[in-house]
Write a protein that holds these residues in place. Structure first.
Motif, PDB file in Angstrom:
ATOM      1  N   TYR A   8       1.562  12.706  12.344  1.00  0.00           N
ATOM      2  CA  TYR A   8       2.270  13.984  12.421  1.00  0.00           C
ATOM      3  C   TYR A   8       3.459  13.940  11.466  1.00  0.00           C
ATOM      4  O   TYR A   8       4.220  12.973  11.443  1.00  0.00           O
ATOM      5  CB  TYR A   8       2.761  14.246  13.837  1.00  0.00           C
ATOM      6  N   LYS A  55       4.812  21.581   9.138  1.00  0.00           N
ATOM      7  CA  LYS A  55       4.353  20.691  10.207  1.00  0.00           C
ATOM      8  C   LYS A  55       2.883  20.385   9.927  1.00  0.00           C
ATOM      9  O   LYS A  55       2.047  21.276   9.954  1.00  0.00           O
ATOM     10  CB  LYS A  55       4.525  21.347  11.572  1.00  0.00           C
ATOM     11  N   TRP A  57      -0.572  17.802  10.487  1.00  0.00           N
ATOM     12  CA  TRP A  57      -1.299  16.762  11.214  1.00  0.00           C
ATOM     13  C   TRP A  57      -2.346  16.211  10.261  1.00  0.00           C
ATOM     14  O   TRP A  57      -3.265  16.935   9.849  1.00  0.00           O
ATOM     15  CB  TRP A  57      -1.958  17.324  12.459  1.00  0.00           C
ATOM     16  N   LYS A 112       0.230   9.649  16.105  1.00  0.00           N
ATOM     17  CA  LYS A 112      -0.183  10.233  17.368  1.00  0.00           C
ATOM     18  C   LYS A 112      -1.332   9.416  17.964  1.00  0.00           C
ATOM     19  O   LYS A 112      -2.134   8.825  17.242  1.00  0.00           O
ATOM     20  CB  LYS A 112      -0.632  11.686  17.175  1.00  0.00           C
TER      21      LYS A 112
END
Length: 240
Positions: A8, A55, A57, A112
């Protein structure tokens, strides 16, 4: 494919849609450059972005069995894959800084939890159960064994490669293995998923090589008409 690692990333930038697409390709390139080496296979990388500040991932998927390579047993290999995921996180952060992104713009970079973490937790739970089983009341023993079996079944359902499933089952006592009917259904679904994936997906480029013209804002190096991403997008080099 099995999710081997998820990183992340939160950056302090408000960017346009075009900038986000460039950054997506840049982050995919970073992950591909490193992951294909440490996981020893052609890995699948997907970068998901959210609007506003960046943001992202970074999802890295592939075969657990192939990623284990020379690490030894399946169990010790799962532990090493988790350590590899930590190194992917560190490489991502280090590369951003090396490529000129202002450290103050990097709000957060963290790993994560993903499928290898679930497998390790399952093994640790089984270890605890075996150590305490002699002191457990019969009803608690049965309940905990059932909970472990359910956790093992859920993980089995998530494994997309037969060799990964076979390796997991080889580490489990018969008490914790999914039923034969569930495994047969899983096998049929896996075959269908692989056929659908092969029919639907075309790979326009390999690894970090783009088969298109370089996107504006990127420095590139041309090799046989292809382009390798060589630096951070200009949108990430802006100062406050």
């Amino acid at each position: 494919m099995n999710n081997l690692a998820t990183v992340y990333l939160h950056l302090d930038f408000n960017l346009s849609y075009d900038d986000l697409e460039v950054i997506r390709e840049y982050l995919e390139n970073i992950a591909s450059r490193y992951s294909s080496i440490i996981y020893r296979q052609e890995i699948n990388i997907r970068v998901e972005l959210r609007d506003g500040s960046v943001k992202a991932w970074i999802l890295i998927a592939g075969s657990i069995y192939m990623a284990i390579g020379q690490y030894g047993s399946f169990r010790s290999g799962v532990d090493q894959i988790i350590e590899d995921a930590k190194s992917v996180k560190k490489y991502t952060a280090d590369t951003l800084l090396k490529d000129g992104v202002d450290e103050k713009r990097i709000i957060e970079v963290k790993r994560k939890s993903c499928l290898p973490d679930q497998i390790r937790r399952l093994f640790l739970r089984i270890d605890r159960f075996e150590r305490r089983i002699a002191d457990m009341p019969p009803e608690k023993r049965v309940r905990e064994a059932n909970l472990i079996a359910r956790a093992a079944a859920r993980i089995s359902d998530e494994l997309d490669y037969q060799e990964d499933l076979d390796q997991l089952l080889s580490c489990l006592d018969d008490r914790f293995k999914p039923s034969r009917e569930r495994l047969e259904l899983k096998h049929r679904m896996t075959i269908r998923k692989e056929e659908d994936f092969t029919d639907m997906v075309a790979f326009p480029y390999a690894g970090n090589e783009l088969m298109t013209d370089p996107v504006q804002g990127l420095k590139t190096k041309s090799i046989n008409g292809r382009f390798l991403l060589k630096s951070a997008p200009s949108a990430l080099l802006r100062s406050k």
